[in-house]
Structure formats: structure tokens, C-alpha cells
Design an enzyme around this catalytic site. Structure first.
Site, PDB file in Angstrom:
ATOM      1  CG  PHE A 197       3.608   0.430  -5.583  1.00 30.96           C
ATOM      2  CD1 PHE A 197       2.473   0.605  -5.652  1.00 30.96           C
ATOM      3  CD2 PHE A 197       4.279   0.272  -6.595  1.00 30.96           C
ATOM      4  CE1 PHE A 197       1.898   0.745  -6.880  1.00 30.96           C
ATOM      5  CE2 PHE A 197       4.233   0.217  -7.605  1.00 30.96           C
ATOM      6  CZ  PHE A 197       2.725   1.064  -7.681  1.00 30.96           C
ATOM      7  CB  SER A 210      -4.203   8.680  -7.454  1.00 33.68           C
ATOM      8  OG  SER A 210      -4.778   7.270  -7.964  1.00 33.68           O
ATOM      9  N   GLY A 248      -5.772   4.572  -1.033  1.00 36.33           N
ATOM     10  CA  GLY A 248      -5.505   3.938  -0.051  1.00 36.33           C
ATOM     11  C   GLY A 248      -6.103   2.533  -0.382  1.00 36.33           C
ATOM     12  CE  LYS A 298      -7.998   5.452  -8.076  1.00 33.80           C
ATOM     13  NZ  LYS A 298      -7.958   3.424  -8.423  1.00 33.80           N
ATOM     14  CG  HIS A 358     -14.332   4.048  -2.278  1.00 34.47           C
ATOM     15  ND1 HIS A 358     -13.692   4.444  -1.512  1.00 34.47           N
ATOM     16  CD2 HIS A 358     -15.084   3.761  -3.592  1.00 34.47           C
ATOM     17  CE1 HIS A 358     -13.188   3.878  -2.321  1.00 34.47           C
ATOM     18  NE2 HIS A 358     -13.786   2.837  -3.514  1.00 34.47           N
TER      19      HIS A 358
END
Ligand code: PPS
Length: 293
Positions: free
Chosen positions: A222, A131, A48, A46, A101
């Protein structure tokens, strides 16, 4: 692992999403063969990831910039450790672009040759938590109720995919000299997308024309990404039947400071104390709200 959060798979102290990873693959991460021109986007969840995937894909693929090729961003820059990547991706021609991640201590050791590049994107953790809270609630099977207090405890304790945010960011920052790595901040990207695109392309030694830069910036805002089915990940939610019936999207708000609408004054103060305790000696800069600068 003895964990009441059944979607978590703990491997060497780090929580993976058990439905997304293959035990064999993660056990052999260390020896995965890295090519000199591989590029990895690495993030805590979360922070980016999808945004940077889009930017990287636009930088590397002309057919993406001029929209002549119809490929989802996820297929151009797949998740390294997740099964949802196309299996042949690992063997595809160079340059291979991945996102991940993983914490610093689980990435393939070939990254330490400092030839392959890493872009590490980080975001202020109150917005990350906000988020993540919405995302976890949206996803079926994440044992998340609609209660920020419960989620905040889980997030701070690291009982989420990605484990503790503090450990992820600190670990990558403190080991930055072992890698060829560029740190990008979500909030800086939000403030000045054009400069961020230029910074990333310089790091990757990719020459871009003025026209290319325009196309990249335009297609990675976005609003544009949210309305582009190849960039917004909504397809995954339908495909995997993950989503609760309630509305929800990967591209939710894309703002800085949304945490102010979700944390109470007391929760915010508690968060600040824990942040101070864990991060006070780290020289990384954070932006909590764009209006406050
Ligand atoms: S994941 O699931 O870990 O891959 O999620 P990740 O992509 O890291 O983070 C999702 C948040 O990033 C926001 N996002 C953007 N913000 C600004 N501009 C662009 N172009 C953009 N693309 C994605 C997304 O909206 C999620 O944040 P929130 O605060 O929930 O809106």
C-alpha cells in the site's frame, strides 16, 4: 432507466457508470473476441482492483519490475468496459490484461472456453461499503452526501455502480465452474502478500525468480503504491475534474476492519442480518478484522 441516481446506467439489471461506458460496447460484450491468453481481473468495486492490477502488471512486465518503462498501471491493465482505456488496447499484442467489474452473466462468452483466465478478488462487504462510501463522497456527481446511513441503504439496495454486492459475489461463485477462475481474498492478500503473489503467478503459469517476487511484493505494498504516481490513480482524479475540493484518494487507507470506525452498533447488526440472509449457504470465507482471528 428511471433512476434518481443519474450517474447510473442500468443494462440487463446491472448498474454501469454512465459517464464511463459506451452503449455500443456494452451491448456487444457477449461477442467480444477473447484470446486464449487473455487475463481478466474481475471485482466488485472497491475490492482490490487497483492492487491486483499492479500485481499483474509487475508479474507480466519486466520493464515495470525493474522500472525501466514509464507506463501507468492503468495503461498496462486497463478497464475492459470503460472508455478511459486506450482505444487501441483491444487490438494490442497478447497477452492482453484487463480489469473489469462485470457480473458473470455479462462477460464475453469466449471466456467460457476456460482458456483465458480470470482472477476474481473479493473483500468483506463492510469494508467494501466503507471504501465505496468515501469514494462516492469524494467523486463529484455521485449524489452522495456525507451520511453513512443513506449510503448503506443505497449499497444494500444496489443503487451504486456494480449493483448489489451480494449478487456479484454469489453470481461469480456459483458460476465458477464455467470459467478458468482463481478466487483471491483482499484480506488474505493483506495478511500475506508474498503468498498471494505466488498463488496468482502459479495460476497464470508464470515462472518468477526469487528476485522478481521480491520486486513485485515490494512495489505492490500500500505504502509504495500510494506514493507512486503510476500506481495510485491520482492522475485520473485531476485529469477528469471528478474530485470534490476536499481531499480524497483512490488509495485511502488500505486496511481491514475500517468499517468499525464508520458503522454504529445498530447499523452493524442490521448489516449482519442482511448478510446472513443473503450469504448463509455460500461456502466462501470472509475476514472482517485481522486482529480478531
Ligand atoms: S475501484 O475504484 O473499484 O477500482 O477500487 P479498488 O481498487 O477495487 O478498491 C480500492 C480499495 O483498495 C485499496 N487498495 C489497497 N489496499 C491494500 N494494499 C494495497 N496495495 C492497495 N491498493 C489499493 C484502496 O486503498 C481502497 O480501499 P480503502 O479501504 O478505501 O482504502
Amino acid at each position: 432507466m428511471d433512476n434518481k441516481y443519474t450517474h447510473l446506467l442500468n443494462f440487463k439489471g446491472y448498474n454501469f457508470d454512465s459517464s464511463l461506458v459506451d452503449a455500443d460496447f456494452i451491448e456487444n460484450l457477449d461477442d467480444f473476441e477473447i484470446r486464449d491468453d487473455d487475463v481478466f481481473i474481475i471485482t466488485y468495486p472497491k475490492s482490490g482492483t487497483i492492487w491486483t492490477q499492479q500485481i499483474l502488471s509487475l508479474i507480466y512486465f519486466e520493464g515495470h519490475r525493474n522500472r525501466t518503462e514509464d507506463l501507468a498501471t492503468l495503461d498496462r491493465v486497463p478497464f475492459f468496459e470503460y472508455k478511459i482505456r486506450k482505444t487501441d488496447f483491444l487490438n494490442r499484442p497478447s497477452p492482453r490484461l484487463f480489469c473489469s467489474h462485470l457480473p458473470y452473466y455479462l462477460v464475453p462468452k469466449g471466456l467460457k472456453s476456460k482458456k483465458a483466465k480470470i482472477i476474481y478478488v473479493y473483500r468483506n462487504p463492510k469494508d467494501v461499503m466503507t471504501s465505496f462510501f468515501h469514494f462516492s463522497y469524494m467523486m463529484a456527481g455521485r449524489e452522495t452526501g456525507n451520511n453513512m446511513e443513506h449510503f448503506m441503504k443505497r449499497f444494500l439496495d444496489g443503487n451504486v455502480v456494480g449493483s448489489r454486492w451480494f449478487d456479484h459475489v454469489r453470481g461469480w461463485y456459483e458460476h465458477r465452474h464455467d470459467f478458468s477462475i482463481l478466487f483471491m481474498m483482499y484480506e488474505e492478500m493483506k495478511k500475506d502478500l508474498r503468498s498471494s503473489v505466488l498463488k496468482i503467478s502459479r495460476f497464470l503459469e508464470k515462472e518468477l525468480s526469487e528476485e522478481d517476487v521480491e520486486a513485485i511484493v515490494k512495489q505492490s505494498t500500500f505504502q509504495n503504491m500510494k506514493s507512486d504516481p503510476k500506481a495510485n490513480y491520482d492522475g485520473i482524479l485531476k485529469f477528469n475534474d471528478w474530485k470534490r475540493p476536499a481531499e480524497g484518494h483512490f488509495l485511502r487507507k488500505g486496511t481491514v476492519g475500517d468499517w468499525k470506525h464508520h458503522l454504529t452498533v445498530e447499523q452493524n447488526e442490521r448489516f449482519d442480518k442482511i448478510f446472513q440472509r443473503n450469504m448463509k449457504d455460500l461456502p466462501l470465507k470472509f475476514i472482517w478484522d485481522l486482529n480478531e482471528e
